[in-house]
Scaffold this motif. Structure first.
Motif, PDB file in Angstrom:
ATOM      1  N   ALA A 137       0.827  -1.205   0.000  1.00 26.02           N
ATOM      2  CA  ALA A 137       0.000   0.000   0.000  1.00 26.02           C
ATOM      3  C   ALA A 137       0.863   1.257   0.000  1.00 26.02           C
ATOM      4  N   GLN A 138       1.958   1.247   0.770  1.00 21.13           N
ATOM      5  CA  GLN A 138       2.876   2.383   0.767  1.00 21.13           C
ATOM      6  C   GLN A 138       3.532   2.547  -0.600  1.00 21.13           C
ATOM      7  N   ARG A 139       3.884   1.443  -1.210  1.00 19.50           N
ATOM      8  CA  ARG A 139       4.479   1.507  -2.544  1.00 19.50           C
ATOM      9  C   ARG A 139       3.507   2.117  -3.545  1.00 19.50           C
ATOM     10  N   ALA A 140       2.245   1.731  -3.466  1.00 21.55           N
ATOM     11  CA  ALA A 140       1.247   2.281  -4.377  1.00 21.55           C
ATOM     12  C   ALA A 140       1.066   3.771  -4.153  1.00 21.55           C
ATOM     13  N   ALA A 141       1.147   4.199  -2.896  1.00 21.45           N
ATOM     14  CA  ALA A 141       0.934   5.611  -2.589  1.00 21.45           C
ATOM     15  C   ALA A 141       2.145   6.473  -2.929  1.00 21.45           C
ATOM     16  N   LEU A 142       3.339   5.953  -2.735  1.00 16.50           N
ATOM     17  CA  LEU A 142       4.556   6.757  -2.873  1.00 16.50           C
ATOM     18  C   LEU A 142       5.260   6.555  -4.204  1.00 16.50           C
ATOM     19  N   GLY A 143       4.884   5.538  -4.944  1.00 18.42           N
ATOM     20  CA  GLY A 143       5.556   5.238  -6.197  1.00 18.42           C
ATOM     21  C   GLY A 143       6.650   4.213  -5.996  1.00 18.42           C
ATOM     22  N   ALA A 148      17.320  -4.424  -5.285  1.00 19.95           N
ATOM     23  CA  ALA A 148      17.945  -5.674  -5.704  1.00 19.95           C
ATOM     24  C   ALA A 148      16.934  -6.796  -5.886  1.00 19.95           C
ATOM     25  N   TYR A 149      15.793  -6.695  -5.232  1.00 18.02           N
ATOM     26  CA  TYR A 149      14.798  -7.770  -5.266  1.00 18.02           C
ATOM     27  C   TYR A 149      13.418  -7.169  -5.491  1.00 18.02           C
ATOM     28  N   ALA A 150      12.555  -7.926  -6.162  1.00 19.78           N
ATOM     29  CA  ALA A 150      11.208  -7.454  -6.469  1.00 19.78           C
ATOM     30  C   ALA A 150      10.300  -7.684  -5.269  1.00 19.78           C
ATOM     31  N   GLU A 151      10.676  -7.134  -4.140  1.00 15.58           N
ATOM     32  CA  GLU A 151       9.927  -7.247  -2.892  1.00 15.58           C
ATOM     33  C   GLU A 151       9.781  -5.845  -2.301  1.00 15.58           C
ATOM     34  N   PRO A 152       8.746  -5.600  -1.495  1.00 11.53           N
ATOM     35  CA  PRO A 152       8.466  -4.227  -1.041  1.00 11.53           C
ATOM     36  C   PRO A 152       9.172  -3.820   0.255  1.00 11.53           C
ATOM     37  N   TYR A 153      10.318  -4.417   0.561  1.00  9.19           N
ATOM     38  CA  TYR A 153      10.968  -4.137   1.846  1.00  9.19           C
ATOM     39  C   TYR A 153      11.362  -2.679   2.063  1.00  9.19           C
ATOM     40  N   PRO A 154      11.612  -1.839   1.006  1.00  3.37           N
ATOM     41  CA  PRO A 154      11.937  -0.439   1.312  1.00  3.37           C
ATOM     42  C   PRO A 154      10.767   0.366   1.856  1.00  3.37           C
ATOM     43  N   PHE A 155       9.567  -0.177   1.812  1.00  5.01           N
ATOM     44  CA  PHE A 155       8.367   0.576   2.161  1.00  5.01           C
ATOM     45  C   PHE A 155       7.844   0.242   3.552  1.00  5.01           C
ATOM     46  N   ILE A 156       8.652  -0.450   4.346  1.00  6.06           N
ATOM     47  CA  ILE A 156       8.244  -0.809   5.697  1.00  6.06           C
ATOM     48  C   ILE A 156       9.493  -0.897   6.556  1.00  6.06           C
ATOM     49  N   ARG A 157       9.404  -0.425   7.783  1.00  5.89           N
ATOM     50  CA  ARG A 157      10.553  -0.449   8.690  1.00  5.89           C
ATOM     51  C   ARG A 157      10.577  -1.801   9.392  1.00  5.89           C
ATOM     52  N   LYS A 158      11.141  -2.749   8.680  1.00  4.15           N
ATOM     53  CA  LYS A 158      11.178  -4.143   9.096  1.00  4.15           C
ATOM     54  C   LYS A 158      12.461  -4.763   8.566  1.00  4.15           C
ATOM     55  N   MET A 159      12.935  -5.816   9.216  1.00  7.79           N
ATOM     56  CA  MET A 159      14.118  -6.526   8.769  1.00  7.79           C
ATOM     57  C   MET A 159      13.980  -6.876   7.291  1.00  7.79           C
ATOM     58  N   ALA A 160      14.806  -6.255   6.448  1.00  7.97           N
ATOM     59  CA  ALA A 160      14.628  -6.390   5.002  1.00  7.97           C
ATOM     60  C   ALA A 160      14.799  -7.816   4.528  1.00  7.97           C
ATOM     61  N   CYS A 161      15.753  -8.550   5.134  1.00  3.54           N
ATOM     62  CA  CYS A 161      16.034  -9.887   4.621  1.00  3.54           C
ATOM     63  C   CYS A 161      14.929 -10.888   4.943  1.00  3.54           C
ATOM     64  N   ASN A 162      13.909 -10.508   5.730  1.00  9.26           N
ATOM     65  CA  ASN A 162      12.718 -11.345   5.864  1.00  9.26           C
ATOM     66  C   ASN A 162      12.042 -11.581   4.514  1.00  9.26           C
ATOM     67  N   PHE A 163      12.251 -10.654   3.592  1.00  4.60           N
ATOM     68  CA  PHE A 163      11.611 -10.752   2.280  1.00  4.60           C
ATOM     69  C   PHE A 163      12.447 -11.559   1.293  1.00  4.60           C
ATOM     70  N   GLY A 164      13.465 -12.258   1.794  1.00  3.63           N
ATOM     71  CA  GLY A 164      14.318 -13.081   0.952  1.00  3.63           C
ATOM     72  C   GLY A 164      15.553 -12.320   0.518  1.00  3.63           C
ATOM     73  N   TRP A 165      16.671 -13.056   0.402  1.00  4.62           N
ATOM     74  CA  TRP A 165      17.928 -12.451  -0.049  1.00  4.62           C
ATOM     75  C   TRP A 165      18.678 -13.513  -0.842  1.00  4.62           C
ATOM     76  N   ASP A 166      19.875 -13.189  -1.314  1.00  5.99           N
ATOM     77  CA  ASP A 166      20.582 -14.205  -2.108  1.00  5.99           C
ATOM     78  C   ASP A 166      21.257 -15.253  -1.235  1.00  5.99           C
ATOM     79  N   TRP A 167      20.954 -15.243   0.044  1.00  2.82           N
ATOM     80  CA  TRP A 167      21.371 -16.296   0.965  1.00  2.82           C
ATOM     81  C   TRP A 167      20.255 -16.676   1.928  1.00  2.82           C
TER      82      TRP A 167
END
Length: 803
Positions: A137-143, A148-167
């Motif tokens: 929802a934040q991504r839709a509102a802010l653009g 590096a990954y097609a996941e919305p981790y920049p739009f929430i203050r949460k551990m980014a690697c929860n959304f998957g990483w290359d390890w």
């Protein structure tokens, strides 16, 4: 006065969206949804096989945690609900009344709730909305923003690697992940204590900033004490802040590992019977930058950083105990590491993490939690970022081990070099955080240590960020495209990331994969998250090692290649000191069983890379660089003696000798040119160079292993029982190249104290093995491995013999 009551019992978990039929499941607090469902037997272990792929629904479901607790009037004026960690999009409800909403895993919260409490039973409910739904929802509102990954981790203050990483797996969590409880108090409480600890000359200085919360007017007295020195401040009516100054005459300084001791002193701050305490160490920290340098200096002494990157040790952080951290930290210390970089795709770590770092002298480089993406700076994210930064800078400011605040991981580089600017079309990407907001917060709240906008970074916004000649550099052309000998073309000032992949220990992979163990088996490939990772592993063997003939070869050779690649880079960069003043290997640890860059795998087992790190991160190192022996002495004492140089045949026969007197000063590198008599072989395929200084010996071959005329490995091996395991003595009949023991193949609890040993004919090595592996199987293939052993070479010319 005050009292605290934890609220960790009696919780249940219910799914309130989607198709999941989960209701009233017993829940552990602190914890998360995944671990609760796992404990209830409702999901399979997400770390095993490809179970992860069937659990994406958890992160897209809304969840409710609920408990009922008894309460009665306790005579205090105020009661607060203290939430140390809510992950992430939470609505807190007490007795049917909404208390607050939150959206930041990186913060703690305190809510006044006394007016909502009632005699007898009380119901506390915490609803967690889907982190995916919020971020999207934040991504839709802010653009949208590139990353590096097609996941919305920049739009929430949460551990980014929860959304998957290359390890790491994609396991988007929710839950009460740190303690929660009720604190009752009257009069006043210590809302924040922020000690700034340093040294001025020979004296220690503590400047204690105190913020008080009141329920009533009237004067207050705050007391502070450390190392026998006391101070007092008086707060008049309406005053809520004070600064207490303590000067400690000539305390023993706190030093990093290898530079001195780590004395810690208890600092106490008291207000109206309430007491705050912490351990502090006296030291100074500077970042020297002249001429493009990046040199950390502690107590005025430049430190060559022998570092490792740290990722969250579990996808479910509530499972990471102090004991588990202590084990990981012990592994780092045993490998001669002196710095941990807390990487920006993870967390501000627990108090236990920084306690252990303070106690062991492990320096901490702390990234703010931003990684590998353009981050929007608009609301509500900007306010959340400032709040979390203020809270965590204040929380960690007193830590002796913390030496650097860093704004982000790779975001400045991404904006400059990864094609983001066109995609952003003028939208914000985080520059305001890294160059404005965060440095202002650090300058205001923590003047005792430096801030660096990001890594890699060259020291100014208008410079190419990943320039080896300035600041910090990340080297990823090696692994992704180039052979690891490419490290030899770099002359960096400081390498903050570089690494090479290898599989986890056999027992770890066997536990994680129930099916066939093969490099291309589907379940094995599920535990390889890097793009084209399997092909890069094989391509990375290059001319250095033969292509594997089956799983056992693949496992040994790719682990060995990982160790050699990283060791090659570290030897190169250490030999450049003081031009280069640090290496931070990617990475120390893993969060699950996976093929990765880690030295210690997801089950805590040491890979061959760990043994290589222990050698190349030792205080004293010999390495052959550009026609010379680099005598690297990072100890406090001179390293003197006769440097012995012997060119041998593969049979061990000396062909040429040379020597040189060496006197390497403390914290220095001395280069000793190699005479042609030992540097130039008559037959590169049949000769090697042995270099010795005191008790340190290295062996260098003149050709890559597939071109060396190795004899079939032959050795004698004896095993003898010792307390806790076995002692294994191997005597070489022929040259043995990179001898390794893998006792976990026989007993998952078994370990070995050393590996990656090259023996000349007649030389002996004694290894200590813990556990109860079969003694006969322990000294045979595929548990005992050498490069010139059986099944490694196509058309092997013989079989290793052992008894």
């Amino acid at each position: 006065m005050s009292s605290y009551r934890p609220l960790h019992d009696g919780w249940t978990l219910t799914a309130v969206s989607g198709d999941a039929e989960v209701a009233g499941v017993a829940a552990a607090v602190p914890g998360c949804v995944h671990t609760d469902l796992l404990a209830a037997g409702l999901i399979a272990d997400p770390y095993l096989d490809d179970n992860e792929a069937r659990l994406a629904w958890i992160g897209r479901t809304d969840w409710v945690y609920e408990t009922v607790f008894d309460w009665s009037g306790d005579g205090f004026e105020r009661t607060d609900l203290v939430c140390e960690g809510l992950d992430t999009v939470a609505t807190v409800i007490l007795n049917g009344v909404q208390v607050a909403t939150t959206a930041n895993q990186h913060r703690s919260y305190r809510f006044p709730v006394r007016h909502l409490l009632r005699e007898g039973a009380n119901t506390l409910t915490v609803r967690f909305d889907s982190a995916y739904a919020y971020a999207e929802a934040q991504r839709a509102a802010l653009g949208d923003r590139p990353g590096a990954y097609a996941e919305p981790y920049p739009f929430i203050r949460k551990m980014a690697c929860n959304f998957g990483w290359d390890w790491g797996p994609t396991l988007v969590t929710a839950g009460i992940w740190r303690p929660i409880g009720l604190e009752s108090w009257s009069g006043a409480r210590l809302a924040e204590v922020r000690p700034l600890v340093t040294m001025e000359g020979a004296d220690g200085r503590v400047r204690v900033h105190v913020r008080v919360e009141r329920t009533a007017e009237g004067p207050l007295t705050v007391d502070a004490a450390v190392a026998g020195v006391t101070a007092q401040a008086r707060l008049e009516d309406g005053q809520c802040e004070a600064v207490l100054e303590l000067a400690v005459p000539e305390p023993e300084p706190w030093w990093p590992r290898g530079y001195g001791a780590q004395p810690l002193h208890e600092l106490t701050v008291s207000l109206d019977g309430r007491r705050w305490s912490a351990k502090v160490g006296f030291r100074t920290v500077e970042l020297e930058r002249d001429g493009g340098a990046f040199t950390l200096a502690v107590n005025g002494v430049p430190v060559f950083v022998r570092g490792v990157n740290w990722i969250p040790d579990d996808c479910f952080p509530a499972r990471v105990t102090r004991e588990r951290l202590a084990e990981r930290f012990a592994r780092a210390a045993e490998a001669n590491v002196n710095l941990l970089r807390v990487w920006g795709g993870g967390l501000y770590e627990s108090g236990d993490f920084y306690d252990l770092a303070d106690e062991l002298g492990l320096l901490v480089w702390q990234d703010f939690p931003f990684a590998c993406a353009a981050y929007p700076e608009e609301e509500p994210l900007r306010s959340e970022v400032e709040a979390e930064a203020r809270q965590n800078v204040a929380r960690l400011a007193h830590r002796a081990s913390l030496v650097l605040w860093c704004g982000n991981n790779e975001n400045i580089e991404g904006h400059a070099d990864w094609g983001w600017q066109e995609k952003l079309a003028g939208r914000s990407w985080g520059a305001g955080f890294y160059h404005d907001l965060l440095p202002k917060v650090v300058a205001e709240l923590d003047s005792t240590r430096p801030y660096w906008p990001g890594s890699p970074y060259s020291g100014a916004p208008d410079l190419p960020p990943n320039d080896p000649a300035r600041g910090t550099v990340h080297i990823w052309d090696v692994w992704n495209r180039e052979d690891y000998t490419r490290y030899g073309a770099y002359t960096p000032r400081f390498v903050a990331e570089f690494g090479f992949q290898g599989p986890p220990a056999y027992a770890t992979l066997r536990r994680a994969v129930s099916g066939e163990l093969a490099a291309d088996a589907p379940l094995v490939l599920h535990h390889q998250k890097a793009i084209d990772g399997g092909a890069k592993l094989l391509r990375g063997l290059g001319e250095h090692l033969p292509q594997p003939q089956g799983f056992d070869d693949w496992h040994y050779l790719t682990q060995l290649n990982q160790a050699r690649a990283v060791a090659f880079g570290i030897e190169r960069f250490r030999a450049l000191a003081p031009h280069c003043m640090g290496t931070v290997v990617w990475q120390l640890n893993d969060c699950w069983p996976v093929v990765s860059w880690a030295a210690v795998d997801g089950d805590g087992r040491r890979k061959p890379l760990w043994y290589a790190l222990r050698r190349v991160y030792a205080d004293r190192l010999l390495t052959v660089q550009d026609g010379a022996v680099a005598v690297v002495n990072d100890s406090a004492e001179p390293w003197t003696g006769e440097l012995s140089l012997v060119r041998h045949s593969l049979t061990g026969k000396p062909l040429a000798r040379a020597s040189a007197a060496v006197e390497a000063a403390p914290r220095s590198v001395e280069l000793v040119p190699l005479p042609d008599s030992v540097a130039v072989p008559g037959d590169p395929a049949a000769e090697l160079l042995a270099v010795r200084l005191g008790g340190t010996r290295i062996v260098r071959f003149f050709a890559e292993d597939p071109r060396v005329a190795f004899p079939p490995a032959a050795y004698d091996a004896e095993t003898a029982p010792v307390p806790g395991g076995l002692e294994v003595t191997v005597t070489a009949r022929t040259v043995l190249r990179d001898l390794c023991l893998f006792p976990d193949r026989l007993d998952p609890a078994s370990t070995v104290d050393d590996m990656l040993l090259t023996l000349l004919p007649g030389e002996t090595a004694t290894l200590r093995v813990t556990g109860s592996p079969d003694p006969e199987a322990l000294v045979g293939h595929p548990v005992l491995r050498v490069v010139n052993g059986p099944t490694v070479w196509t058309g092997a010319r013989g079989r290793a013999r052992g008894r």
